[in-house]
Design a protein around this motif. Structure first.
Motif, PDB file in Angstrom:
ATOM      1  N   ALA A  86       0.854  -1.195   0.000  1.00  0.00           N
ATOM      2  CA  ALA A  86       0.000   0.000   0.000  1.00  0.00           C
ATOM      3  C   ALA A  86       0.885   1.239   0.000  1.00  0.00           C
ATOM      4  O   ALA A  86       1.910   1.300   0.676  1.00  0.00           O
ATOM      5  N   GLY A  87       0.465   2.241  -0.773  1.00  0.00           N
ATOM      6  CA  GLY A  87       1.235   3.477  -0.851  1.00  0.00           C
ATOM      7  C   GLY A  87       2.391   3.426  -1.825  1.00  0.00           C
ATOM      8  O   GLY A  87       3.127   4.401  -1.979  1.00  0.00           O
ATOM      9  N   HIS A  88       2.589   2.282  -2.486  1.00  0.00           N
ATOM     10  CA  HIS A  88       3.675   2.120  -3.453  1.00  0.00           C
ATOM     11  C   HIS A  88       3.120   1.776  -4.827  1.00  0.00           C
ATOM     12  O   HIS A  88       2.018   1.252  -4.962  1.00  0.00           O
ATOM     13  N   VAL A  89       3.913   2.054  -5.849  1.00  0.00           N
ATOM     14  CA  VAL A  89       3.722   1.466  -7.168  1.00  0.00           C
ATOM     15  C   VAL A  89       5.078   0.914  -7.601  1.00  0.00           C
ATOM     16  O   VAL A  89       6.117   1.377  -7.149  1.00  0.00           O
ATOM     17  N   ARG A  90       5.040  -0.113  -8.442  1.00  0.00           N
ATOM     18  CA  ARG A  90       6.293  -0.732  -8.897  1.00  0.00           C
ATOM     19  C   ARG A  90       6.395  -0.593 -10.411  1.00  0.00           C
ATOM     20  O   ARG A  90       5.531  -1.074 -11.146  1.00  0.00           O
ATOM     21  N   VAL A  91       7.448   0.058 -10.851  1.00  0.00           N
ATOM     22  CA  VAL A  91       7.690   0.234 -12.282  1.00  0.00           C
ATOM     23  C   VAL A  91       8.722  -0.807 -12.729  1.00  0.00           C
ATOM     24  O   VAL A  91       9.841  -0.841 -12.212  1.00  0.00           O
ATOM     25  N   VAL A  92       8.333  -1.650 -13.667  1.00  0.00           N
ATOM     26  CA  VAL A  92       9.277  -2.598 -14.274  1.00  0.00           C
ATOM     27  C   VAL A  92       9.584  -2.073 -15.674  1.00  0.00           C
ATOM     28  O   VAL A  92       8.702  -2.016 -16.533  1.00  0.00           O
ATOM     29  N   VAL A  93      10.822  -1.649 -15.879  1.00  0.00           N
ATOM     30  CA  VAL A  93      11.217  -0.989 -17.128  1.00  0.00           C
ATOM     31  C   VAL A  93      11.703  -2.036 -18.129  1.00  0.00           C
ATOM     32  O   VAL A  93      12.603  -2.819 -17.834  1.00  0.00           O
ATOM     33  N   GLY A  94      11.105  -2.020 -19.346  1.00  0.00           N
ATOM     34  CA  GLY A  94      11.447  -2.993 -20.378  1.00  0.00           C
ATOM     35  C   GLY A  94      12.382  -2.435 -21.429  1.00  0.00           C
ATOM     36  O   GLY A  94      12.674  -1.236 -21.478  1.00  0.00           O
ATOM     37  N   THR A  95      12.844  -3.321 -22.314  1.00  0.00           N
ATOM     38  CA  THR A  95      13.837  -2.939 -23.321  1.00  0.00           C
ATOM     39  C   THR A  95      13.302  -1.942 -24.342  1.00  0.00           C
ATOM     40  O   THR A  95      14.080  -1.236 -24.989  1.00  0.00           O
ATOM     41  N   ALA A  96      11.981  -1.870 -24.515  1.00  0.00           N
ATOM     42  CA  ALA A  96      11.404  -0.946 -25.488  1.00  0.00           C
ATOM     43  C   ALA A  96      11.224   0.464 -24.928  1.00  0.00           C
ATOM     44  O   ALA A  96      10.780   1.364 -25.640  1.00  0.00           O
ATOM     45  N   PHE A  97      11.598   0.671 -23.658  1.00  0.00           N
ATOM     46  CA  PHE A  97      11.335   1.947 -23.002  1.00  0.00           C
ATOM     47  C   PHE A  97      12.230   3.056 -23.542  1.00  0.00           C
ATOM     48  O   PHE A  97      13.435   2.872 -23.708  1.00  0.00           O
ATOM     49  N   THR A  98      11.633   4.205 -23.818  1.00  0.00           N
ATOM     50  CA  THR A  98      12.348   5.426 -24.174  1.00  0.00           C
ATOM     51  C   THR A  98      11.948   6.513 -23.186  1.00  0.00           C
ATOM     52  O   THR A  98      10.759   6.771 -22.998  1.00  0.00           O
ATOM     53  N   MET A  99      12.919   7.149 -22.566  1.00  0.00           N
ATOM     54  CA  MET A  99      12.616   8.191 -21.593  1.00  0.00           C
ATOM     55  C   MET A  99      11.938   9.367 -22.287  1.00  0.00           C
ATOM     56  O   MET A  99      12.511   9.967 -23.201  1.00  0.00           O
ATOM     57  N   PRO A 100      10.711   9.719 -21.897  1.00  0.00           N
ATOM     58  CA  PRO A 100      10.041  10.873 -22.510  1.00  0.00           C
ATOM     59  C   PRO A 100      10.859  12.140 -22.315  1.00  0.00           C
ATOM     60  O   PRO A 100      11.494  12.322 -21.275  1.00  0.00           O
ATOM     61  N   THR A 101      10.855  12.998 -23.318  1.00  0.00           N
ATOM     62  CA  THR A 101      11.647  14.220 -23.263  1.00  0.00           C
ATOM     63  C   THR A 101      11.301  15.070 -22.048  1.00  0.00           C
ATOM     64  O   THR A 101      12.174  15.599 -21.354  1.00  0.00           O
ATOM     65  N   ALA A 102      10.004  15.221 -21.756  1.00  0.00           N
ATOM     66  CA  ALA A 102       9.585  16.049 -20.631  1.00  0.00           C
ATOM     67  C   ALA A 102      10.092  15.497 -19.309  1.00  0.00           C
ATOM     68  O   ALA A 102      10.476  16.245 -18.409  1.00  0.00           O
ATOM     69  N   LEU A 103      10.130  14.192 -19.181  1.00  0.00           N
ATOM     70  CA  LEU A 103      10.594  13.582 -17.943  1.00  0.00           C
ATOM     71  C   LEU A 103      12.109  13.660 -17.833  1.00  0.00           C
ATOM     72  O   LEU A 103      12.652  13.935 -16.764  1.00  0.00           O
ATOM     73  N   ALA A 104      12.814  13.438 -18.953  1.00  0.00           N
ATOM     74  CA  ALA A 104      14.270  13.523 -18.934  1.00  0.00           C
ATOM     75  C   ALA A 104      14.715  14.928 -18.552  1.00  0.00           C
ATOM     76  O   ALA A 104      15.682  15.129 -17.827  1.00  0.00           O
ATOM     77  N   GLY A 105      13.978  15.921 -19.030  1.00  0.00           N
ATOM     78  CA  GLY A 105      14.344  17.296 -18.737  1.00  0.00           C
ATOM     79  C   GLY A 105      14.116  17.686 -17.299  1.00  0.00           C
ATOM     80  O   GLY A 105      14.588  18.727 -16.840  1.00  0.00           O
ATOM     81  N   SER A 106      13.403  16.863 -16.545  1.00  0.00           N
ATOM     82  CA  SER A 106      13.116  17.206 -15.155  1.00  0.00           C
ATOM     83  C   SER A 106      13.994  16.450 -14.183  1.00  0.00           C
ATOM     84  O   SER A 106      13.717  16.417 -12.996  1.00  0.00           O
ATOM     85  N   GLY A 107      15.070  15.853 -14.704  1.00  0.00           N
ATOM     86  CA  GLY A 107      15.991  15.190 -13.787  1.00  0.00           C
ATOM     87  C   GLY A 107      16.394  13.816 -14.217  1.00  0.00           C
ATOM     88  O   GLY A 107      17.125  13.144 -13.507  1.00  0.00           O
ATOM     89  N   GLY A 108      15.948  13.369 -15.394  1.00  0.00           N
ATOM     90  CA  GLY A 108      16.290  12.030 -15.835  1.00  0.00           C
ATOM     91  C   GLY A 108      17.615  11.930 -16.533  1.00  0.00           C
ATOM     92  O   GLY A 108      18.037  10.869 -16.910  1.00  0.00           O
ATOM     93  N   GLY A 109      18.306  13.043 -16.707  1.00  0.00           N
ATOM     94  CA  GLY A 109      19.573  13.003 -17.406  1.00  0.00           C
ATOM     95  C   GLY A 109      20.737  12.992 -16.460  1.00  0.00           C
ATOM     96  O   GLY A 109      20.630  12.713 -15.282  1.00  0.00           O
ATOM     97  N   ALA A 110      21.895  13.284 -17.035  1.00  0.00           N
ATOM     98  CA  ALA A 110      23.103  13.316 -16.234  1.00  0.00           C
ATOM     99  C   ALA A 110      23.100  14.539 -15.334  1.00  0.00           C
ATOM    100  O   ALA A 110      22.352  15.484 -15.542  1.00  0.00           O
ATOM    101  N   PRO A 111      23.952  14.568 -14.301  1.00  0.00           N
ATOM    102  CA  PRO A 111      24.059  15.743 -13.468  1.00  0.00           C
ATOM    103  C   PRO A 111      24.352  16.969 -14.322  1.00  0.00           C
ATOM    104  O   PRO A 111      25.204  16.945 -15.198  1.00  0.00           O
ATOM    105  N   GLY A 112      23.617  18.017 -14.035  1.00  0.00           N
ATOM    106  CA  GLY A 112      23.813  19.228 -14.807  1.00  0.00           C
ATOM    107  C   GLY A 112      22.874  19.333 -15.993  1.00  0.00           C
ATOM    108  O   GLY A 112      22.828  20.351 -16.656  1.00  0.00           O
TER     109      GLY A 112
END
Length: 494
Positions: A438-464
């Motif tokens: 309860a209170g959790h969700v579990r994300v299982v990331v598969g080989t077809a996954f591409t990081m959405p641009t909006a999400l990558a821009g909010s911290g999904g990339g490298a430092p900086g």
């Protein structure tokens, strides 16, 4: 380079090839870099060809000086471990026309796992970055240099394969072949002279190219210059770009495959043995590649039953470090790939779910992330990106079993949070699972996954953050549908 690989496959159709098959397999460098990826459907086969920029052999050793002189490409200090040639060969299971997709080496893409801390770069760099990261990890361990080299290459192979998979929209890679620059030269030595055709005279001191208009026969050294040329110092009006080199490679493969078919190479024991020797010295393939079973599919490729396509770019540009890159529209590229060879359908956004009503969880739930791929650090990357959106970072882990699709699992009353997370991840699937707390969700990331641009821009990339791209003052916009040429002859090209 593709022709070199295909010629190995066609050997299996000859009596001589059959007797040499076990000797060939015993001597090849093999790799487990593909992991447990799912296989293509309907008997189709996708083979990723990676041509390395390294001026070293498959074991990381320097080449003889006479080879460096012939290559006209510097010495062991030049080049690197980038995958400067990337082609995905799609062979349909029904025997219909095959397709070879050329992926421009400077396409500016997301690099899964952020090797060496770099989450975005030229697609060719994924191999070299992961190679370097592994080399740093092994630097103080001592041991055999050759074994370390293979571990470093294995890391590079995995990173490059995963980057290509992601960029092309989750396509399946059934097999791969890694070819060094010297392997290309040595194969050309075995089958020279090779007939090529050009639309105009052209010359380039950088690559050593010096060719006349029309059909002509070239030797192995000239073949290297032919596929490497990307400028003309004498005829600037030709306006060469790096994309012209993609077409040169396609034309050379088509010409060589046609010549192998017409010239009786497959019944010449001396030439066959020469190709076998090259394969053992300076090529690597995945451990699952069964040459005998694939030979039936590959047999008609030298007859011209193949088309060559260069994937589109939007324009030439520069990253924040001033390096030349190709700006790409990922959706456009993936749509082109689906049109040409099929593949996974694009993700659709999950419908938003109201947070009102009994049993709903807060939108900002704790998110546990499981990496279901071979991309090192992917779970941490996704977790970090979601945390930047206000979600509590839970556990991160890597599953020993790889999966192709990405799923957000939720427990009792967790559908609202799961839908919100799924939408952030590009509209992936949600499923109920009673093992999720309860209170959790579990994300299982598969080989077809591409990081959405909006999400990558909010911290999904490298430092900086990721480098920005700015238009260059070079050639005009090159946005266009995929273009290429058909096999089965000797095409004339720029």
């Amino acid at each position: 380079m593709v022709a070199g690989v295909l010629s190995l496959l066609v050997l299996c159709l000859t009596g001589y090839g059959w007797t040499q098959y076990h000797n060939l397999v015993a001597g090849l460098h093999t790799s487990d870099a593909l992991g447990g990826d799912t296989k293509s459907v309907n008997g189709d086969t996708n083979i990723l060809i990676m041509g390395l920029d390294s001026r070293l052999d498959e074991n990381g050793n320097a080449l003889p000086q006479d080879i460096y002189d012939a290559l006209h490409a510097g010495d062991q200090q030049d080049g690197g471990n980038n995958a400067n040639v990337l082609m995905l060969l799609h062979v349909p299971g029904d025997g219909s026309k095959a397709t070879s997709l050329s992926i421009p080496r400077d396409d500016y893409v997301d690099i899964p796992g952020c090797p060496d801390g770099q989450c975005k770069g030229k697609i060719k760099q994924a191999y070299g970055l992961a190679f370097d990261q592994k080399a740093k990890q092994l630097a103080n361990q001592g041991g055999d240099k050759g074994q370390r080299e293979q571990q470093e290459r294995e890391a590079g192979r995995k990173a490059e394969i995963d980057t290509v998979r992601q960029f092309l929209g989750g396509v399946t890679v059934d097999h791969f072949a890694e070819v060094t620059l010297v392997a290309f030269f040595q194969i050309a030595q075995v089958v020279q002279p090779i007939t090529v055709c050009l639309n105009e005279n052209t010359q380039d001191t950088y690559s050593g190219a010096n060719f006349r208009q029309g059909q002509q026969q070239i030797n192995a050294s000239q073949a290297v210059a032919f596929v490497r040329q990307r400028r003309d110092v004498v005829h600037p009006q030709l306006n060469f770009t790096d994309l012209d080199r993609e077409v040169r490679q396609q034309a050379f493969i088509s010409s060589l495959a046609y010549q192998l078919k017409q010239g009786g190479v497959f019944t010449n024991p001396s030439q066959l043995q020469g190709i076998l020797n090259v394969a053992k010295q300076n090529m690597a393939v995945d451990a699952g590649l069964d040459l005998m079973s694939f030979a039936g599919q590959a047999a008609n490729l030298t007859g011209g039953n193949i088309s060559f396509v260069t994937l589109p770019i939007v324009k030439f540009g520069k990253n924040s470090s001033g390096e030349d890159v190709n700006i790409v529209d990922v959706a456009q590229v993936q749509a082109a790939v689906r049109q040409l060879i099929g593949g996974p359908a694009p993700a659709t956004s999950a419908p938003a779910t109201s947070s009102a009503g009994s049993g709903s969880q807060p939108a900002q739930a704790t998110v546990d992330v499981v990496n279901g791929t071979s991309r090192t650090g992917l779970a941490a990357t996704v977790s970090h990106a979601l945390a930047a959106k206000g979600y509590t970072a839970g556990t991160t882990s890597t599953d020993a079993h790889h999966v192709s699709r990405t799923v957000v699992y939720y427990g009792s009353g967790g559908s609202t949070s799961a839908s919100a997370v799924a939408k952030l991840l590009g509209g992936v699937t949600t499923e109920h699972d009673t093992t999720v707390p309860a209170g959790h969700v579990r994300v299982v990331v598969g080989t077809a996954f591409t990081m959405p641009t909006a999400l990558a821009g909010s911290g999904g990339g490298a430092p900086g953050g990721s480098p920005s791209t700015t238009p260059s003052s070079g050639p005009p916009d090159t946005s266009a549908p995929p273009s290429g040429l058909s096999g089965g002859g000797i095409p004339c090209v720029k």
